[in-house]
Write a protein that holds these residues in place. Structure first.
Motif, PDB file in Angstrom:
ATOM      1  N   THR A  92       0.842  -1.194   0.000  1.00  0.00           N
ATOM      2  CA  THR A  92       0.000   0.000   0.000  1.00  0.00           C
ATOM      3  C   THR A  92       0.879   1.247   0.000  1.00  0.00           C
ATOM      4  O   THR A  92       1.917   1.281   0.645  1.00  0.00           O
ATOM      5  CB  THR A  92      -0.920   0.031   1.227  1.00  0.00           C
ATOM      6  N   ALA A  93       0.424   2.270  -0.716  1.00  0.00           N
ATOM      7  CA  ALA A  93       1.188   3.513  -0.797  1.00  0.00           C
ATOM      8  C   ALA A  93       0.400   4.717  -0.298  1.00  0.00           C
ATOM      9  O   ALA A  93       0.908   5.837  -0.332  1.00  0.00           O
ATOM     10  CB  ALA A  93       1.639   3.768  -2.242  1.00  0.00           C
ATOM     11  N   ASP A  94      -0.832   4.508   0.170  1.00  0.00           N
ATOM     12  CA  ASP A  94      -1.612   5.610   0.723  1.00  0.00           C
ATOM     13  C   ASP A  94      -2.732   5.038   1.588  1.00  0.00           C
ATOM     14  O   ASP A  94      -2.933   3.822   1.659  1.00  0.00           O
ATOM     15  CB  ASP A  94      -2.162   6.518  -0.378  1.00  0.00           C
ATOM     16  N   PRO A 145      19.713   4.012   7.038  1.00  0.00           N
ATOM     17  CA  PRO A 145      21.151   3.825   6.811  1.00  0.00           C
ATOM     18  C   PRO A 145      21.510   3.854   5.334  1.00  0.00           C
ATOM     19  O   PRO A 145      20.793   3.306   4.490  1.00  0.00           O
ATOM     20  CB  PRO A 145      21.412   2.448   7.422  1.00  0.00           C
ATOM     21  N   GLY A 146      22.631   4.525   5.037  1.00  0.00           N
ATOM     22  CA  GLY A 146      23.072   4.659   3.664  1.00  0.00           C
ATOM     23  C   GLY A 146      22.434   5.825   2.941  1.00  0.00           C
ATOM     24  O   GLY A 146      22.569   5.967   1.734  1.00  0.00           O
ATOM     25  N   ALA A 147      21.691   6.676   3.706  1.00  0.00           N
ATOM     26  CA  ALA A 147      20.963   7.819   3.144  1.00  0.00           C
ATOM     27  C   ALA A 147      19.844   7.369   2.218  1.00  0.00           C
ATOM     28  O   ALA A 147      19.477   8.049   1.266  1.00  0.00           O
ATOM     29  CB  ALA A 147      21.902   8.788   2.429  1.00  0.00           C
ATOM     30  N   PHE A 148      19.269   6.201   2.495  1.00  0.00           N
ATOM     31  CA  PHE A 148      18.129   5.683   1.757  1.00  0.00           C
ATOM     32  C   PHE A 148      16.874   6.371   2.265  1.00  0.00           C
ATOM     33  O   PHE A 148      16.695   6.545   3.476  1.00  0.00           O
ATOM     34  CB  PHE A 148      18.025   4.173   1.974  1.00  0.00           C
ATOM     35  N   THR A 149      15.991   6.764   1.354  1.00  0.00           N
ATOM     36  CA  THR A 149      14.822   7.524   1.764  1.00  0.00           C
ATOM     37  C   THR A 149      13.636   7.246   0.851  1.00  0.00           C
ATOM     38  O   THR A 149      13.731   6.461  -0.093  1.00  0.00           O
ATOM     39  CB  THR A 149      15.153   9.029   1.793  1.00  0.00           C
ATOM     40  N   ALA A 150      12.500   7.899   1.164  1.00  0.00           N
ATOM     41  CA  ALA A 150      11.243   7.669   0.446  1.00  0.00           C
ATOM     42  C   ALA A 150      10.745   8.967  -0.149  1.00  0.00           C
ATOM     43  O   ALA A 150      10.575   9.961   0.560  1.00  0.00           O
ATOM     44  CB  ALA A 150      10.201   7.081   1.395  1.00  0.00           C
ATOM     45  N   GLY A 151      10.487   8.956  -1.457  1.00  0.00           N
ATOM     46  CA  GLY A 151       9.981  10.131  -2.142  1.00  0.00           C
ATOM     47  C   GLY A 151       8.486  10.056  -2.366  1.00  0.00           C
ATOM     48  O   GLY A 151       7.747   9.433  -1.588  1.00  0.00           O
ATOM     49  N   SER A 152       8.024  10.651  -3.435  1.00  0.00           N
ATOM     50  CA  SER A 152       6.596  10.661  -3.732  1.00  0.00           C
ATOM     51  C   SER A 152       6.111   9.264  -4.123  1.00  0.00           C
ATOM     52  O   SER A 152       6.891   8.406  -4.544  1.00  0.00           O
ATOM     53  CB  SER A 152       6.308  11.649  -4.863  1.00  0.00           C
ATOM     54  N   TYR A 168      10.497  16.123   2.136  1.00  0.00           N
ATOM     55  CA  TYR A 168      11.739  16.727   1.647  1.00  0.00           C
ATOM     56  C   TYR A 168      12.258  15.987   0.411  1.00  0.00           C
ATOM     57  O   TYR A 168      12.635  16.607  -0.581  1.00  0.00           O
ATOM     58  CB  TYR A 168      12.773  16.690   2.771  1.00  0.00           C
ATOM     59  N   ALA A 169      12.259  14.656   0.467  1.00  0.00           N
ATOM     60  CA  ALA A 169      12.796  13.863  -0.642  1.00  0.00           C
ATOM     61  C   ALA A 169      11.945  14.024  -1.897  1.00  0.00           C
ATOM     62  O   ALA A 169      12.465  14.118  -3.013  1.00  0.00           O
ATOM     63  CB  ALA A 169      12.883  12.388  -0.243  1.00  0.00           C
ATOM     64  N   ALA A 170      10.615  14.075  -1.732  1.00  0.00           N
ATOM     65  CA  ALA A 170       9.734  14.268  -2.882  1.00  0.00           C
ATOM     66  C   ALA A 170       9.951  15.648  -3.495  1.00  0.00           C
ATOM     67  O   ALA A 170       9.955  15.803  -4.720  1.00  0.00           O
ATOM     68  CB  ALA A 170       8.281  14.102  -2.459  1.00  0.00           C
ATOM     69  N   VAL A 175      11.148  10.025  -6.768  1.00  0.00           N
ATOM     70  CA  VAL A 175       9.905   9.268  -6.923  1.00  0.00           C
ATOM     71  C   VAL A 175      10.165   7.847  -6.445  1.00  0.00           C
ATOM     72  O   VAL A 175      11.127   7.197  -6.870  1.00  0.00           O
ATOM     73  CB  VAL A 175       9.443   9.254  -8.395  1.00  0.00           C
ATOM     74  N   GLY A 176       9.326   7.350  -5.553  1.00  0.00           N
ATOM     75  CA  GLY A 176       9.574   6.032  -4.987  1.00  0.00           C
ATOM     76  C   GLY A 176      10.705   6.086  -3.969  1.00  0.00           C
ATOM     77  O   GLY A 176      10.872   7.085  -3.262  1.00  0.00           O
ATOM     78  N   TYR A 177      11.487   5.020  -3.908  1.00  0.00           N
ATOM     79  CA  TYR A 177      12.561   4.924  -2.932  1.00  0.00           C
ATOM     80  C   TYR A 177      13.915   5.111  -3.615  1.00  0.00           C
ATOM     81  O   TYR A 177      14.101   4.723  -4.767  1.00  0.00           O
ATOM     82  CB  TYR A 177      12.511   3.576  -2.212  1.00  0.00           C
ATOM     83  N   GLY A 178      14.857   5.702  -2.887  1.00  0.00           N
ATOM     84  CA  GLY A 178      16.177   5.939  -3.458  1.00  0.00           C
ATOM     85  C   GLY A 178      17.089   6.609  -2.458  1.00  0.00           C
ATOM     86  O   GLY A 178      16.878   6.510  -1.234  1.00  0.00           O
ATOM     87  N   TYR A 179      18.084   7.296  -2.954  1.00  0.00           N
ATOM     88  CA  TYR A 179      19.128   7.872  -2.104  1.00  0.00           C
ATOM     89  C   TYR A 179      19.266   9.368  -2.350  1.00  0.00           C
ATOM     90  O   TYR A 179      19.037   9.859  -3.454  1.00  0.00           O
ATOM     91  CB  TYR A 179      20.461   7.186  -2.386  1.00  0.00           C
ATOM     92  N   LEU A 180      19.644  10.079  -1.290  1.00  0.00           N
ATOM     93  CA  LEU A 180      20.012  11.485  -1.400  1.00  0.00           C
ATOM     94  C   LEU A 180      21.440  11.646  -0.898  1.00  0.00           C
ATOM     95  O   LEU A 180      21.869  10.938   0.018  1.00  0.00           O
ATOM     96  CB  LEU A 180      19.075  12.366  -0.564  1.00  0.00           C
ATOM     97  N   ALA A 181      22.165  12.562  -1.473  1.00  0.00           N
ATOM     98  CA  ALA A 181      23.549  12.814  -1.057  1.00  0.00           C
ATOM     99  C   ALA A 181      23.560  13.507   0.296  1.00  0.00           C
ATOM    100  O   ALA A 181      22.828  14.484   0.518  1.00  0.00           O
ATOM    101  CB  ALA A 181      24.264  13.658  -2.098  1.00  0.00           C
ATOM    102  N   LEU A 182      24.384  13.000   1.204  1.00  0.00           N
ATOM    103  CA  LEU A 182      24.500  13.590   2.533  1.00  0.00           C
ATOM    104  C   LEU A 182      24.906  15.062   2.447  1.00  0.00           C
ATOM    105  O   LEU A 182      24.409  15.904   3.208  1.00  0.00           O
ATOM    106  CB  LEU A 182      25.515  12.805   3.357  1.00  0.00           C
TER     107      LEU A 182
END
Length: 259
Positions: A92-94, A145-152, A168-170, A175-182
Protein backbone atom coordinates in the motif's frame (compact mmCIF):
# COMPACT_ATOMS: atom_id res chain seq x y z
CA UNK A 1 -15.81 -18.59 7.59
CA UNK A 2 -12.19 -19.85 7.75
CA UNK A 3 -11.16 -21.17 11.15
CA UNK A 4 -7.50 -22.08 10.57
CA UNK A 5 -5.68 -19.16 8.96
CA UNK A 6 -1.99 -18.90 8.15
CA UNK A 7 -0.05 -15.79 7.16
CA UNK A 8 3.26 -15.99 5.28
CA UNK A 9 4.14 -12.30 5.12
CA UNK A 10 4.92 -9.59 7.69
CA UNK A 11 2.23 -7.24 6.34
CA UNK A 12 -0.44 -9.94 6.22
CA UNK A 13 0.62 -11.04 9.72
CA UNK A 14 -0.43 -7.66 11.05
CA UNK A 15 -3.67 -7.57 9.10
CA UNK A 16 -4.56 -11.01 10.40
CA UNK A 17 -3.75 -10.06 13.99
CA UNK A 18 -5.88 -6.93 13.62
CA UNK A 19 -8.91 -8.51 11.98
CA UNK A 20 -9.22 -12.08 13.31
CA UNK A 21 -9.50 -13.54 16.82
CA UNK A 22 -6.36 -15.22 18.07
CA UNK A 23 -7.93 -18.70 18.22
CA UNK A 24 -8.39 -18.71 14.43
CA UNK A 25 -4.71 -17.99 13.69
CA UNK A 26 -2.80 -21.20 12.90
CA UNK A 27 0.53 -19.59 12.04
CA UNK A 28 2.37 -16.37 11.22
CA UNK A 29 5.63 -15.52 9.50
CA UNK A 30 8.77 -15.62 11.62
CA UNK A 31 9.00 -11.83 11.36
CA UNK A 32 5.72 -11.29 13.22
CA UNK A 33 7.36 -11.18 16.65
CA UNK A 34 10.27 -8.92 15.66
CA UNK A 35 9.63 -5.62 17.51
CA UNK A 36 11.86 -3.74 15.09
CA UNK A 37 9.70 -4.74 12.12
CA UNK A 38 6.23 -5.52 13.40
CA UNK A 39 3.90 -2.98 14.98
CA UNK A 40 2.02 -5.91 16.55
CA UNK A 41 4.96 -7.99 17.80
CA UNK A 42 3.50 -8.28 21.31
CA UNK A 43 0.17 -9.53 19.97
CA UNK A 44 1.96 -12.19 17.90
CA UNK A 45 3.84 -13.66 20.86
CA UNK A 46 3.06 -17.33 21.50
CA UNK A 47 1.60 -18.09 18.07
CA UNK A 48 3.29 -20.62 15.75
CA UNK A 49 5.93 -18.98 13.54
CA UNK A 50 6.77 -20.18 10.04
CA UNK A 51 9.60 -19.68 7.54
CA UNK A 52 7.28 -19.86 4.57
CA UNK A 53 7.94 -23.45 3.54
CA UNK A 54 5.05 -25.59 2.29
CA UNK A 55 6.29 -28.43 4.52
CA UNK A 56 5.51 -26.24 7.55
CA UNK A 57 2.15 -25.00 6.32
CA UNK A 58 0.49 -28.17 5.05
CA UNK A 59 0.50 -30.03 8.41
CA UNK A 60 -1.37 -27.08 9.94
CA UNK A 61 -4.29 -27.87 7.58
CA UNK A 62 -5.22 -24.24 6.97
CA UNK A 63 -8.46 -23.34 5.22
CA UNK A 64 -7.08 -19.92 4.27
CA UNK A 65 -3.54 -18.61 3.69
CA UNK A 66 -2.62 -14.93 3.41
CA UNK A 67 0.51 -14.09 1.43
CA UNK A 68 2.29 -11.16 -0.12
CA UNK A 69 2.33 -10.81 -3.90
CA UNK A 70 6.11 -11.18 -4.12
CA UNK A 71 7.01 -13.65 -1.39
CA UNK A 72 7.03 -17.45 -0.99
CA UNK A 73 6.04 -18.03 -4.61
CA UNK A 74 6.83 -21.78 -4.70
CA UNK A 75 4.93 -22.26 -1.44
CA UNK A 76 1.89 -20.36 -2.72
CA UNK A 77 1.83 -22.42 -5.90
CA UNK A 78 2.08 -25.71 -3.98
CA UNK A 79 -0.63 -24.72 -1.50
CA UNK A 80 -3.00 -23.88 -4.34
CA UNK A 81 -2.17 -27.20 -5.99
CA UNK A 82 -3.39 -28.84 -2.78
CA UNK A 83 -6.68 -26.97 -3.02
CA UNK A 84 -5.94 -24.45 -0.25
CA UNK A 85 -7.36 -20.96 -0.72
CA UNK A 86 -4.62 -18.33 -0.87
CA UNK A 87 -5.36 -14.61 -0.75
CA UNK A 88 -2.49 -12.46 -1.99
CA UNK A 89 -2.08 -8.95 -0.62
CA UNK A 90 -0.07 -6.21 -2.28
CA UNK A 91 1.80 -3.22 -0.90
CA UNK A 92 0.00 0.00 0.00
CA UNK A 93 1.19 3.51 -0.80
CA UNK A 94 -1.61 5.61 0.72
CA UNK A 95 -4.49 5.46 3.18
CA UNK A 96 -7.10 4.80 0.49
CA UNK A 97 -5.21 1.61 -0.37
CA UNK A 98 -4.99 0.69 3.32
CA UNK A 99 -8.77 1.00 3.64
CA UNK A 100 -9.31 -1.13 0.53
CA UNK A 101 -6.88 -3.75 1.79
CA UNK A 102 -8.50 -3.95 5.21
CA UNK A 103 -11.91 -4.43 3.59
CA UNK A 104 -10.58 -7.07 1.20
CA UNK A 105 -8.88 -9.14 3.90
CA UNK A 106 -11.77 -8.71 6.33
CA UNK A 107 -14.12 -10.07 3.65
CA UNK A 108 -11.89 -13.13 3.17
CA UNK A 109 -11.82 -13.67 6.94
CA UNK A 110 -15.54 -13.10 7.41
CA UNK A 111 -14.92 -10.19 9.79
CA UNK A 112 -16.32 -7.29 7.77
CA UNK A 113 -17.81 -5.54 10.79
CA UNK A 114 -14.45 -5.65 12.54
CA UNK A 115 -12.79 -4.26 9.41
CA UNK A 116 -15.12 -1.26 9.29
CA UNK A 117 -14.52 -0.56 12.97
CA UNK A 118 -10.75 -0.63 12.40
CA UNK A 119 -11.08 1.77 9.46
CA UNK A 120 -13.28 4.12 11.48
CA UNK A 121 -10.73 4.23 14.32
CA UNK A 122 -7.90 4.89 11.86
CA UNK A 123 -9.83 7.69 10.17
CA UNK A 124 -10.63 9.28 13.52
CA UNK A 125 -6.91 9.29 14.39
CA UNK A 126 -6.09 10.85 11.01
CA UNK A 127 -8.73 13.54 11.53
CA UNK A 128 -7.27 14.42 14.92
CA UNK A 129 -3.78 14.75 13.41
CA UNK A 130 -4.89 16.99 10.54
CA UNK A 131 -3.33 20.48 10.68
CA UNK A 132 -5.38 23.63 10.96
CA UNK A 133 -5.95 25.52 7.68
CA UNK A 134 -3.19 27.89 6.60
CA UNK A 135 -0.51 26.34 8.76
CA UNK A 136 3.03 26.36 7.33
CA UNK A 137 4.12 22.94 6.10
CA UNK A 138 7.45 21.91 7.65
CA UNK A 139 9.84 19.88 5.51
CA UNK A 140 10.51 16.40 6.86
CA UNK A 141 12.98 13.77 5.68
CA UNK A 142 12.89 10.08 6.59
CA UNK A 143 16.43 8.77 6.36
CA UNK A 144 17.57 5.17 6.69
CA UNK A 145 21.15 3.83 6.81
CA UNK A 146 23.07 4.66 3.66
CA UNK A 147 20.96 7.82 3.14
CA UNK A 148 18.13 5.68 1.76
CA UNK A 149 14.82 7.52 1.76
CA UNK A 150 11.24 7.67 0.45
CA UNK A 151 9.98 10.13 -2.14
CA UNK A 152 6.60 10.66 -3.73
CA UNK A 153 4.24 7.75 -4.32
CA UNK A 154 5.22 6.00 -1.08
CA UNK A 155 3.43 5.34 2.19
CA UNK A 156 5.95 7.60 3.94
CA UNK A 157 4.91 10.43 1.64
CA UNK A 158 1.21 9.78 2.29
CA UNK A 159 1.75 9.85 6.07
CA UNK A 160 3.71 13.09 5.86
CA UNK A 161 0.99 14.71 3.78
CA UNK A 162 -1.67 13.51 6.22
CA UNK A 163 0.26 15.28 8.99
CA UNK A 164 0.41 18.51 6.97
CA UNK A 165 4.08 18.20 6.11
CA UNK A 166 6.14 18.41 2.94
CA UNK A 167 8.21 15.36 2.07
CA UNK A 168 11.74 16.73 1.65
CA UNK A 169 12.80 13.86 -0.64
CA UNK A 170 9.73 14.27 -2.88
CA UNK A 171 10.40 18.01 -3.14
CA UNK A 172 13.92 17.16 -4.32
CA UNK A 173 12.40 15.14 -7.16
CA UNK A 174 12.68 11.61 -5.78
CA UNK A 175 9.91 9.27 -6.92
CA UNK A 176 9.57 6.03 -4.99
CA UNK A 177 12.56 4.92 -2.93
CA UNK A 178 16.18 5.94 -3.46
CA UNK A 179 19.13 7.87 -2.10
CA UNK A 180 20.01 11.48 -1.40
CA UNK A 181 23.55 12.81 -1.06
CA UNK A 182 24.50 13.59 2.53
CA UNK A 183 26.25 16.76 1.37
CA UNK A 184 23.08 18.12 -0.23
CA UNK A 185 21.04 17.35 2.90
CA UNK A 186 23.54 19.12 5.14
CA UNK A 187 23.67 22.14 2.81
CA UNK A 188 19.87 22.45 2.70
CA UNK A 189 18.63 20.69 5.84
CA UNK A 190 15.01 19.68 6.44
CA UNK A 191 13.05 21.08 9.36
CA UNK A 192 12.68 17.60 10.84
CA UNK A 193 14.70 14.44 10.34
CA UNK A 194 13.36 10.95 10.95
CA UNK A 195 16.13 8.45 11.49
CA UNK A 196 15.24 4.86 10.61
CA UNK A 197 18.53 3.64 11.99
CA UNK A 198 19.82 0.31 13.30
CA UNK A 199 19.24 0.92 16.99
CA UNK A 200 19.65 -2.28 18.95
CA UNK A 201 21.39 -4.00 16.04
CA UNK A 202 25.04 -4.51 15.19
CA UNK A 203 26.75 -1.26 14.10
CA UNK A 204 27.33 -0.79 10.38
CA UNK A 205 29.14 1.70 8.15
CA UNK A 206 25.82 2.63 6.55
CA UNK A 207 24.35 3.25 9.99
CA UNK A 208 27.28 5.42 11.02
CA UNK A 209 26.50 7.72 8.11
CA UNK A 210 23.42 8.90 9.99
CA UNK A 211 25.69 10.19 12.77
CA UNK A 212 27.94 12.19 10.46
CA UNK A 213 28.97 15.49 12.14
CA UNK A 214 27.71 17.54 9.19
CA UNK A 215 24.24 15.99 9.51
CA UNK A 216 24.27 16.33 13.28
CA UNK A 217 25.13 20.01 12.96
CA UNK A 218 22.52 20.63 10.27
CA UNK A 219 19.64 18.92 12.10
CA UNK A 220 20.14 18.72 15.89
CA UNK A 221 18.68 15.99 18.08
CA UNK A 222 15.79 18.22 19.15
CA UNK A 223 14.46 18.12 15.59
CA UNK A 224 14.66 14.36 15.16
CA UNK A 225 11.33 12.95 16.35
CA UNK A 226 10.96 9.24 17.03
CA UNK A 227 8.75 7.56 14.44
CA UNK A 228 9.67 3.85 14.35
CA UNK A 229 9.91 2.30 10.89
CA UNK A 230 7.58 -0.52 11.99
CA UNK A 231 4.66 1.95 11.92
CA UNK A 232 4.90 2.42 8.15
CA UNK A 233 7.03 -0.43 6.83
CA UNK A 234 3.65 -2.08 6.16
CA UNK A 235 0.47 -0.15 5.59
CA UNK A 236 -2.12 -0.71 8.29
CA UNK A 237 -4.27 1.05 10.86
CA UNK A 238 -1.14 1.48 12.99
CA UNK A 239 0.25 3.80 10.30
CA UNK A 240 -2.09 6.43 11.75
CA UNK A 241 0.20 6.38 14.81
CA UNK A 242 3.08 7.48 12.57
CA UNK A 243 0.90 10.40 11.44
CA UNK A 244 0.04 11.24 15.06
CA UNK A 245 3.74 11.34 15.98
CA UNK A 246 4.51 13.52 12.98
CA UNK A 247 1.70 15.87 13.95
CA UNK A 248 3.06 16.13 17.50
CA UNK A 249 6.50 16.99 16.12
CA UNK A 250 4.87 19.53 13.78
CA UNK A 251 3.10 21.24 16.67
CA UNK A 252 6.22 21.26 18.83
CA UNK A 253 8.23 22.81 16.00
CA UNK A 254 5.59 25.52 15.57
CA UNK A 255 5.70 26.27 19.31
CA UNK A 256 9.49 26.59 19.30
CA UNK A 257 9.33 28.92 16.29
CA UNK A 258 7.09 31.45 18.06
CA UNK A 259 8.87 34.60 19.32
Amino acid sequence: MPSRIVSLNLCTDQLLLTLAPRERIAGLSFLATDPGLSALAAEAAGLPLLRGQAEEVLPLQPDLVLAGQYTARPTVALLRAHGITVVEVGLTADFAAIRQQIRSVAAALGTMERGEAVIAAMDQALDQARPSPGRIRPRVLALAPGAFTAGSGTLYDAAMQAAGMENYAAAKGLVGYGYLALESIAADPPDLLLMDGDEGQAPSLNGQLLNHPALTHAVPATRRPAVPARLWACGGPFTAEAVRRLAAARDLLATEARP
